[in-house]
Design a protein around this motif. Sequence first.
Motif, PDB file in Angstrom:
ATOM      1  N   ALA A 251       0.828  -1.209   0.000  1.00 44.77           N
ATOM      2  CA  ALA A 251       0.000   0.000   0.000  1.00 44.77           C
ATOM      3  C   ALA A 251       0.860   1.256   0.000  1.00 44.77           C
ATOM      4  CB  ALA A 251      -0.933  -0.011   1.214  1.00 44.77           C
ATOM      5  N   ILE A 252       1.885   1.265   0.835  1.00 44.50           N
ATOM      6  CA  ILE A 252       2.766   2.434   0.907  1.00 44.50           C
ATOM      7  C   ILE A 252       3.603   2.552  -0.357  1.00 44.50           C
ATOM      8  CG2 ILE A 252       4.668   3.490   2.177  1.00 44.50           C
ATOM      9  CD1 ILE A 252       3.608   2.122   4.692  1.00 44.50           C
ATOM     10  N   ILE A 253       4.126   1.433  -0.842  1.00 45.92           N
ATOM     11  CA  ILE A 253       4.972   1.449  -2.036  1.00 45.92           C
ATOM     12  C   ILE A 253       4.185   1.932  -3.248  1.00 45.92           C
ATOM     13  CG2 ILE A 253       6.265   0.006  -3.656  1.00 45.92           C
ATOM     14  CD1 ILE A 253       6.999  -1.782  -1.249  1.00 45.92           C
ATOM     15  N   ILE A 254       3.000   1.369  -3.462  1.00 48.48           N
ATOM     16  CA  ILE A 254       2.198   1.738  -4.637  1.00 48.48           C
ATOM     17  C   ILE A 254       1.724   3.179  -4.546  1.00 48.48           C
ATOM     18  CG2 ILE A 254       0.024   1.287  -5.856  1.00 48.48           C
ATOM     19  CD1 ILE A 254       0.408  -1.672  -5.166  1.00 48.48           C
ATOM     20  N   SER A 255       1.277   3.590  -3.370  1.00 49.40           N
ATOM     21  CA  SER A 255       0.778   4.967  -3.237  1.00 49.40           C
ATOM     22  C   SER A 255       1.880   5.988  -3.489  1.00 49.40           C
ATOM     23  CB  SER A 255       0.169   5.177  -1.846  1.00 49.40           C
ATOM     24  OG  SER A 255       1.154   5.066  -0.824  1.00 49.40           O
ATOM     25  N   LYS A 256       3.104   5.675  -3.072  1.00 45.91           N
ATOM     26  CA  LYS A 256       4.201   6.623  -3.267  1.00 45.91           C
ATOM     27  C   LYS A 256       4.708   6.626  -4.703  1.00 45.91           C
ATOM     28  CE  LYS A 256       6.024   6.962   1.436  1.00 45.91           C
ATOM     29  NZ  LYS A 256       7.215   6.803   2.314  1.00 45.91           N
ATOM     30  N   ILE A 257       4.816   5.444  -5.314  1.00 49.41           N
ATOM     31  CA  ILE A 257       5.354   5.364  -6.674  1.00 49.41           C
ATOM     32  C   ILE A 257       4.310   5.754  -7.710  1.00 49.41           C
ATOM     33  CG2 ILE A 257       6.261   3.795  -8.433  1.00 49.41           C
ATOM     34  CD1 ILE A 257       7.633   2.232  -6.227  1.00 49.41           C
ATOM     35  N   LYS A 258       3.104   5.226  -7.574  1.00 52.88           N
ATOM     36  CA  LYS A 258       2.070   5.422  -8.590  1.00 52.88           C
ATOM     37  C   LYS A 258       1.309   6.725  -8.404  1.00 52.88           C
ATOM     38  CE  LYS A 258      -0.395   3.753 -12.069  1.00 52.88           C
ATOM     39  NZ  LYS A 258       0.196   3.478 -13.382  1.00 52.88           N
TER      40      LYS A 258
ATOM     41  N   ASP B  27       1.335   9.317   0.262  1.00 56.56           N
ATOM     42  CA  ASP B  27       1.401   8.224   1.233  1.00 56.56           C
ATOM     43  C   ASP B  27      -0.016   7.901   1.660  1.00 56.56           C
ATOM     44  OD1 ASP B  27       1.723   6.547   3.472  1.00 56.56           O
ATOM     45  OD2 ASP B  27       3.632   7.481   4.007  1.00 56.56           O
ATOM     46  N   VAL B  28      -0.440   6.666   1.458  1.00 57.37           N
ATOM     47  CA  VAL B  28      -1.805   6.269   1.776  1.00 57.37           C
ATOM     48  C   VAL B  28      -2.142   6.546   3.237  1.00 57.37           C
ATOM     49  CG1 VAL B  28      -1.186   3.898   2.379  1.00 57.37           C
ATOM     50  CG2 VAL B  28      -3.476   4.382   1.495  1.00 57.37           C
ATOM     51  N   ARG B  29      -1.125   6.603   4.082  1.00 57.29           N
ATOM     52  CA  ARG B  29      -1.347   6.846   5.507  1.00 57.29           C
ATOM     53  C   ARG B  29      -1.679   8.292   5.822  1.00 57.29           C
ATOM     54  NH1 ARG B  29       4.213   4.496   7.607  1.00 57.29           N
ATOM     55  NH2 ARG B  29       4.824   5.826   5.865  1.00 57.29           N
ATOM     56  N   ASN B  30      -1.661   9.150   4.828  1.00 57.43           N
ATOM     57  CA  ASN B  30      -2.037  10.549   5.037  1.00 57.43           C
ATOM     58  C   ASN B  30      -3.525  10.790   4.815  1.00 57.43           C
ATOM     59  OD1 ASN B  30       0.639  11.219   5.561  1.00 57.43           O
ATOM     60  ND2 ASN B  30       1.064  11.702   3.411  1.00 57.43           N
ATOM     61  N   HIS B  31      -4.277   9.749   4.512  1.00 56.37           N
ATOM     62  CA  HIS B  31      -5.680   9.907   4.147  1.00 56.37           C
ATOM     63  C   HIS B  31      -6.585   9.042   5.020  1.00 56.37           C
ATOM     64  CE1 HIS B  31      -4.360  11.942   0.417  1.00 56.37           C
ATOM     65  NE2 HIS B  31      -3.429  10.988   0.363  1.00 56.37           N
ATOM     66  N   PHE B  32      -7.792   9.521   5.237  1.00 53.82           N
ATOM     67  CA  PHE B  32      -8.869   8.785   5.900  1.00 53.82           C
ATOM     68  C   PHE B  32      -8.413   8.156   7.220  1.00 53.82           C
ATOM     69  CE2 PHE B  32     -10.262   8.744   1.383  1.00 53.82           C
ATOM     70  CZ  PHE B  32     -11.413   9.503   1.555  1.00 53.82           C
ATOM     71  N   SER B  33      -8.361   6.822   7.287  1.00 55.11           N
ATOM     72  CA  SER B  33      -8.046   6.154   8.554  1.00 55.11           C
ATOM     73  C   SER B  33      -6.563   6.148   8.886  1.00 55.11           C
ATOM     74  CB  SER B  33      -8.570   4.707   8.542  1.00 55.11           C
ATOM     75  OG  SER B  33      -7.945   3.961   7.502  1.00 55.11           O
ATOM     76  N   LYS B  34      -5.749   6.686   8.001  1.00 56.09           N
ATOM     77  CA  LYS B  34      -4.301   6.845   8.240  1.00 56.09           C
ATOM     78  C   LYS B  34      -3.554   5.519   8.366  1.00 56.09           C
ATOM     79  CE  LYS B  34      -5.237  11.278   8.812  1.00 56.09           C
ATOM     80  NZ  LYS B  34      -4.967  12.265   7.750  1.00 56.09           N
ATOM     81  N   ASN B  35      -4.088   4.441   7.787  1.00 56.31           N
ATOM     82  CA  ASN B  35      -3.371   3.177   7.861  1.00 56.31           C
ATOM     83  C   ASN B  35      -3.093   2.645   6.457  1.00 56.31           C
ATOM     84  OD1 ASN B  35      -5.061   0.474   7.252  1.00 56.31           O
ATOM     85  ND2 ASN B  35      -6.457   2.044   8.000  1.00 56.31           N
ATOM     86  N   ALA B  36      -2.193   1.662   6.389  1.00 55.48           N
ATOM     87  CA  ALA B  36      -1.760   1.133   5.098  1.00 55.48           C
ATOM     88  C   ALA B  36      -2.406  -0.221   4.823  1.00 55.48           C
ATOM     89  CB  ALA B  36      -0.238   1.005   5.071  1.00 55.48           C
ATOM     90  N   GLY B  37      -3.716  -0.286   4.984  1.00 55.25           N
ATOM     91  CA  GLY B  37      -4.440  -1.518   4.716  1.00 55.25           C
ATOM     92  C   GLY B  37      -5.192  -1.462   3.404  1.00 55.25           C
ATOM     93  N   ALA B  38      -5.810  -2.588   3.044  1.00 50.74           N
ATOM     94  CA  ALA B  38      -6.517  -2.679   1.764  1.00 50.74           C
ATOM     95  C   ALA B  38      -7.749  -1.785   1.711  1.00 50.74           C
ATOM     96  CB  ALA B  38      -6.910  -4.136   1.505  1.00 50.74           C
ATOM     97  N   THR B  39      -8.495  -1.698   2.826  1.00 51.46           N
ATOM     98  CA  THR B  39      -9.711  -0.878   2.837  1.00 51.46           C
ATOM     99  C   THR B  39      -9.386   0.592   2.629  1.00 51.46           C
ATOM    100  OG1 THR B  39     -10.837  -2.437   4.321  1.00 51.46           O
ATOM    101  CG2 THR B  39     -11.736  -0.218   4.181  1.00 51.46           C
ATOM    102  N   ASN B  40      -8.412   1.092   3.370  1.00 48.91           N
ATOM    103  CA  ASN B  40      -8.039   2.499   3.214  1.00 48.91           C
ATOM    104  C   ASN B  40      -7.420   2.753   1.847  1.00 48.91           C
ATOM    105  OD1 ASN B  40      -7.967   5.110   4.503  1.00 48.91           O
ATOM    106  ND2 ASN B  40      -5.748   4.916   4.548  1.00 48.91           N
TER     107      ASN B  40
END
Length: 240
Positions: free
Chosen positions: A25-32, A36-49
């Motif tokens: 989640a972190i790798i794809i959000s940063k590269i693609k 950082d997926v952790r900066n949004h909504f629930s702030k975690n790097a899971g599939a739902t977020n």
Amino acid sequence: MPHINLLGTFIFIIIGYLIGSVSPAIIISKIKFKTDVRNHFSKNAGATNSTRVMGVKWGAVILIIDGFKPAGAIMITYALTFINITNPNFHNMFNEGYLYATGLAAVIGHCWPIFYGFRGGKGAAASLGVLLMINPIYCVLTIATWWFILYLSRMSSLSSILMIVPAFILSWIPHMPLHAWLWQHDTQYYFVNIIISLTWLLVVAKHWTNVKRIFNGTERKVKLFDRKKDKIVEPVVAEK
């Protein structure tokens, strides 16, 4: 029961934790998506977020990878059991190590990854990989429970918290061993039960804020099963 080598098991735990610490989640959000997926909504790097941030397609990819991290870690350590250590004191170090501890360690790594400041996902998808390797029946039952609870509650968090309950209950029923290659009289049977229990407790602990929102009636609900056709919501970060 065969002797369980503590040193070999410890090495398996380290391997599992490091594999679990790799966050797609972190790798794809940063590269693609350059965020950082952790900066949004629930702030975690899971599939739902990740689905909320990057869309359903990438959320599904992350779900699959997260689920197979513990399974892959267990398979890697299983391959190591075929290695014979020449030192006579440790000639059974790997093939007498406890494999399923590797899966639990991978879930811990997923939740608290050493590579990303110990801020990871919530362990729901990763727990499926552990159950898959213990016994596919548990994994299928857990997935079915997740969908059933999601249909009734419309809450992904509640589904993740309760999905392991049926497998947990079945694992402790005497004379009803569903563990692959294990028997009721084998001490490893109880070790597997403990692994399932600890995995469930990890998932509940990581969803503790969700638990409080559920009791407060403020938990977010999904619209997956709504009969009314809602407009499709685009991901927060538009794909370039």
